[in-house]
Design an enzyme around this catalytic site. Structure first.
Site, short mmCIF file in Angstrom:
data_model
loop_
_atom_site.label_atom_id
_atom_site.label_comp_id
_atom_site.label_asym_id
_atom_site.label_seq_id
_atom_site.Cartn_x
_atom_site.Cartn_y
_atom_site.Cartn_z
N ASP A 164 47.85 34.82 38.41
CA ASP A 164 47.96 36.22 38.03
C ASP A 164 46.81 36.62 37.10
O ASP A 164 46.25 37.72 37.21
CB ASP A 164 49.30 36.45 37.34
CG ASP A 164 49.57 37.92 37.06
OD1 ASP A 164 49.14 38.77 37.86
OD2 ASP A 164 50.20 38.23 36.03
N ARG A 209 43.91 53.23 45.11
CA ARG A 209 44.18 52.55 43.85
C ARG A 209 44.57 51.09 44.05
O ARG A 209 44.75 50.36 43.09
CB ARG A 209 45.30 53.27 43.09
CG ARG A 209 44.93 54.65 42.58
CD ARG A 209 46.09 55.35 41.91
NE ARG A 209 46.84 54.47 41.03
CZ ARG A 209 48.13 54.14 41.22
NH1 ARG A 209 48.78 54.59 42.28
NH2 ARG A 209 48.75 53.36 40.36
N LYS A 210 44.73 50.65 45.30
CA LYS A 210 45.19 49.30 45.58
C LYS A 210 44.01 48.35 45.83
O LYS A 210 43.10 48.68 46.58
CB LYS A 210 46.12 49.28 46.79
CG LYS A 210 47.37 50.14 46.63
CD LYS A 210 48.22 50.10 47.89
CE LYS A 210 49.46 50.98 47.74
NZ LYS A 210 50.30 50.96 48.97
#
Length: 267
Positions: A164, A209-210
Site C-alpha cells: 500500500d 481521478r483513478k
C-alpha cells in the site's frame, strides 16, 4: 510555549558562558558547558538512508539504484539519471486536513505507521526509487523481528502495508495527493524475517481521478515471487481543498457549525 523556549535558550546561553567544570582533583573536565550539544534537533531524519542494521544485500541494491540517480555525461558534467531516490520521514504533514479536525496536540504526536519505531532494523527498513520515464518504482525492503506473523516469517499485514505504501507513493508521484480505493493482494510464498526483497510497481493506466497500479514482491534476484497485487488509487486534490476551506470557516463560526463541517461528507 514561545516564552518557555526563549527562557530555555537564555539558560543554555548562560550555561555556555560558564568556565570549565572543575573536578574534585582541581583539574578541568574534558568537556566544557559551552561544547555541550544543543538538546533540540531541527534536522528531520531521513529514514531511507543506509544504517548499521541494513544487510549487505540491501546495501548492495541501494548502491546499485542510487548510482543511477546521477550520471556523468561525456564531457564530465553531472546530470540527473533515470532513477530518483525518495526521502522518507516519520511525518507526512505538519497539520492533517480532511476528516475529523484533530487537535494540534494529537497531530504533533502523529507518526507514519512504517516509521514509528526508532530502533534501526526492528521493523520496516526500506528505501524507494522512482523512474519517471518508465513510470515504475522499486522499493528495497528488509523486515525486522517485530513484523513476525507465521514463525520466522513476515506477517501478511506488514506485507500489505508495504504494498500500500509503495503503490500509494508511486500514484502520488504521478497524480498528486491520493487515497487507496481498492487493493487486491495474492500471497504466493512467505517472506523470511530479516531477508531483503524487492517491491516493483508499474503504472497500468489512468482514468480521470483513478490510477491503476500493479505491484509484485520478489526475491532480490527475481527468482521467487512472494506476492503480487493490483491497486485502484483515487486522486483527491479537490476534496482536500474544500475540506480545508470548511475547517478554516469552522474556526470563526460557532462550535455547532464547526462540528457539522467536520462530519461533512467529501464533495
Amino acid at each position: 510555549m514561545l516564552r518557555s523556549l526563549v527562557r530555555i535558550s537564555r539558560v543554555c546561553q548562560s550555561l555556555g558562558s560558564l568556565p570549565a567544570v572543575q573536578t574534585q582533583l582541581g583539574h578541568p573536565a574534558v568537556r566544557t558547558m559551552s561544547t555541550l550539544p544543543w538538546p533540540f534537533n531541527s534536522e528531520p531524519r531521513d529514514f531511507s538512508l543506509p544504517n548499521s542494521s541494513w544487510s549487505s544485500e540491501m546495501t548492495r541494491l541501494y548502491e546499485h539504484y542510487n548510482s543511477q540517480c546521477e550520471v556523468e555525461t561525456e564531457d564530465g558534467q553531472k546530470q540527473r539519471g533515470p532513477w530518483r531516490r525518495l526521502p522518507s520521514y516519520n511525518r507526512s504533514l505538519k497539520y492533517a486536513i480532511g476528516g475529523v479536525y484533530l487537535s494540534k496536540f494529537i497531530q504533533s504526536k502523529a507518526r507514519l505507521f512504517t516509521r514509528n519505531i526508532k530502533t534501526a532494523g526492528a521493523a520496516f527498513e526500506y528505501v524507494m526509487f522512482i523512474n519517471k520515464e518508465e513510470q515504475r518504482s522499486v522499493c528495497i525492503f528488509q523486515a525486522g523481528h517485530l513484523l513476525e506473523g507465521p514463525p520466522g516469517h513476515v506477517h501478511g499485514g506488514a506485507i500489505a502495508t508495504m504494498i500500500d505504501s509503495v503503490t500509494g507513493t508511486h500514484a502520488t508521484y504521478l497524480s498528486g495527493p491520493v487515497m487507496t480505493a481498492n487493493l487486491n493482494i495474492n500471497y504466493r510464498s512467505p517472506i523470511p524475517l530479516g531477508s531483503t526483497v524487492l517491491l516493483e510497481s508499474c503504472l497500468d493506466k489512468k482514468e480521470g481521478r483513478k490510477t491503476f497500479i500493479s505491484c509484485k514482491v520478489t526475491s532480490t534476484d527475481s527468482s521467487k515471487l512472494h506476492t503480487d497485487a493490483t491497486g485502484n488509487i483515487h486522486s483527491y486534490t479537490q476534496h482536500v481543498y474544500w475540506t480545508y476551506r470548511c475547517q478554516r470557516m469552522s474556526l470563526v463560526m460557532s462550535p455547532l457549525f464547526g462540528l457539522l463541517f467536520s462530519f461533512m461528507p467529501l464533495l
